[in-house]
Motif scaffolding. Structure first.
Motif, short mmCIF file in Angstrom:
data_model
loop_
_atom_site.label_atom_id
_atom_site.label_comp_id
_atom_site.label_asym_id
_atom_site.label_seq_id
_atom_site.Cartn_x
_atom_site.Cartn_y
_atom_site.Cartn_z
N UNK A 108 -0.41 34.80 4.54
CA UNK A 108 0.85 34.84 3.79
C UNK A 108 2.04 35.01 4.72
N UNK A 109 1.85 35.73 5.80
CA UNK A 109 2.92 35.95 6.77
C UNK A 109 3.14 34.70 7.62
N UNK A 110 2.03 34.06 8.03
CA UNK A 110 2.13 32.88 8.89
C UNK A 110 1.05 31.88 8.53
N UNK A 111 1.32 31.00 7.56
CA UNK A 111 0.29 30.05 7.15
C UNK A 111 -0.05 29.00 8.21
N UNK A 112 0.76 28.93 9.27
CA UNK A 112 0.50 27.97 10.34
C UNK A 112 -0.31 28.57 11.49
N UNK A 113 -0.73 29.80 11.33
CA UNK A 113 -1.49 30.46 12.38
C UNK A 113 -2.78 29.68 12.66
N UNK A 118 -14.67 32.11 5.82
CA UNK A 118 -14.00 32.94 4.80
C UNK A 118 -12.79 32.19 4.21
N UNK A 119 -11.99 31.61 5.08
CA UNK A 119 -10.81 30.86 4.62
C UNK A 119 -11.25 29.68 3.75
N UNK A 120 -12.25 28.94 4.20
CA UNK A 120 -12.75 27.79 3.45
C UNK A 120 -13.27 28.22 2.08
N UNK A 121 -14.01 29.33 2.03
CA UNK A 121 -14.54 29.84 0.76
C UNK A 121 -13.40 30.21 -0.19
N UNK A 122 -12.34 30.85 0.36
CA UNK A 122 -11.21 31.23 -0.49
C UNK A 122 -10.41 30.02 -0.95
N UNK A 123 -10.35 28.96 -0.13
CA UNK A 123 -9.71 27.72 -0.56
C UNK A 123 -10.51 27.07 -1.69
N UNK A 124 -11.82 26.98 -1.51
CA UNK A 124 -12.68 26.32 -2.50
C UNK A 124 -12.73 27.09 -3.83
N UNK A 125 -12.62 28.41 -3.76
CA UNK A 125 -12.67 29.21 -4.99
C UNK A 125 -11.31 29.28 -5.69
N UNK A 126 -10.26 28.80 -5.04
CA UNK A 126 -8.94 28.80 -5.66
C UNK A 126 -8.09 30.02 -5.34
N UNK A 127 -8.63 30.98 -4.58
CA UNK A 127 -7.82 32.13 -4.18
C UNK A 127 -6.66 31.64 -3.31
N UNK A 129 -4.44 28.68 -2.88
CA UNK A 129 -4.09 27.56 -3.74
C UNK A 129 -3.41 26.43 -2.99
N UNK A 130 -3.09 26.63 -1.73
CA UNK A 130 -2.43 25.61 -0.93
C UNK A 130 -1.54 26.24 0.11
N UNK A 131 -0.90 25.41 0.87
CA UNK A 131 0.01 25.85 1.92
C UNK A 131 1.31 25.10 1.71
N UNK A 132 2.44 25.75 1.99
CA UNK A 132 3.70 25.08 1.76
C UNK A 132 4.72 25.44 2.83
N UNK A 133 5.79 24.69 2.81
CA UNK A 133 6.90 24.88 3.73
C UNK A 133 8.09 25.35 2.92
N UNK A 134 8.75 26.42 3.34
CA UNK A 134 9.93 26.93 2.64
C UNK A 134 11.18 26.39 3.32
N UNK A 135 12.05 25.80 2.52
CA UNK A 135 13.29 25.25 3.03
C UNK A 135 14.45 26.13 2.60
N UNK A 136 15.51 26.14 3.38
CA UNK A 136 16.71 26.90 3.07
C UNK A 136 17.62 26.02 2.22
N UNK A 137 17.73 26.34 0.92
CA UNK A 137 18.49 25.48 0.01
C UNK A 137 19.96 25.39 0.42
N UNK A 138 20.54 26.49 0.89
CA UNK A 138 21.96 26.46 1.27
C UNK A 138 22.17 25.55 2.48
N UNK A 139 21.25 25.61 3.44
CA UNK A 139 21.37 24.75 4.62
C UNK A 139 21.25 23.28 4.25
N UNK A 140 20.64 23.00 3.12
CA UNK A 140 20.49 21.62 2.64
C UNK A 140 21.59 21.23 1.65
N UNK A 141 22.60 22.09 1.51
CA UNK A 141 23.74 21.76 0.65
C UNK A 141 23.54 22.06 -0.82
N UNK A 142 22.53 22.86 -1.15
CA UNK A 142 22.29 23.23 -2.55
C UNK A 142 22.83 24.64 -2.77
#
Length: 157
Positions: free
Chosen positions: A18-23, A42-51, A53-66
């Motif tokens: 959760x702190x660094x999904x790119x680790x 362990x990671x594979x088991x938690x992915x397959x069981x749905x614990x 749910x995926x990995x994502x990239x957080x963008x700064x909305x203000x930096x993108x003009x929103x």
């Protein structure tokens, strides 16, 4: 997999992810005093069981003009399942809507919406939101300042 089936090692892995999904798996294994193969399993088991749910990239909305972040309360014309499904399907393709929740209480839905500025939000509200199927009423509240926002779930509960 339910919460009771997560070991302390699983929770530790989740906390680091959760702190660094790119680790890297090697770094994750090192931080959790494990070796790479068991950590990966362990990671594979938690992915397959749905614990995990995926990995994502957080963008700064203000930096993108929103510059506008708004919560929008929507009431629909009826609570027939067909009408709700039509509204929800139409909403899926609206990019400005970041999230949508069905509510209990007076309002039916809570949306989180972004826009470039107030004029763009007003235009969006009138021409897009109000035009969605079965919309009866739209009320908005603008975020003045964000005090706390996280996507990290508490793992110690």
């Amino acid at each position: 997999m339910d919460q009771a089936m997560l070991s302390s090692a699983d929770r530790e892995i989740l906390a680091f992810l959760q702190t660094d999904p790119r680790i890297s798996m090697a770094a994750l294994a090192d931080k959790t005093n494990s070796s790479v193969s068991p950590c990966w399993r362990r990671v594979k088991r938690m992915e397959e069981s749905g614990v995990i749910d995926g990995y994502s990239l957080l963008l700064n909305r203000k930096a993108l003009g929103l510059g506008i972040d708004a919560f929008v309360f929507v009431k629909i014309t009826s609570h027939h399942e067909r009408d709700a499904i039509e509204f929800e399907r139409a909403l899926q393709v609206v990019d400005q809507v970041m999230s949508c929740f069905i509510l209990s209480g007076e309002e039916d839905y809570l949306l989180r919406v972004v826009a470039t500025d107030l004029d763009a939000f007003a235009n969006f509200s009138r021409k897009v939101l109000a035009a969605l199927p079965h919309v009866r009423e739209v009320r908005s509240a603008f975020v003045m300042h964000t005090i706390k926002e996280t996507h990290r779930l508490p793992l110690s509960l």
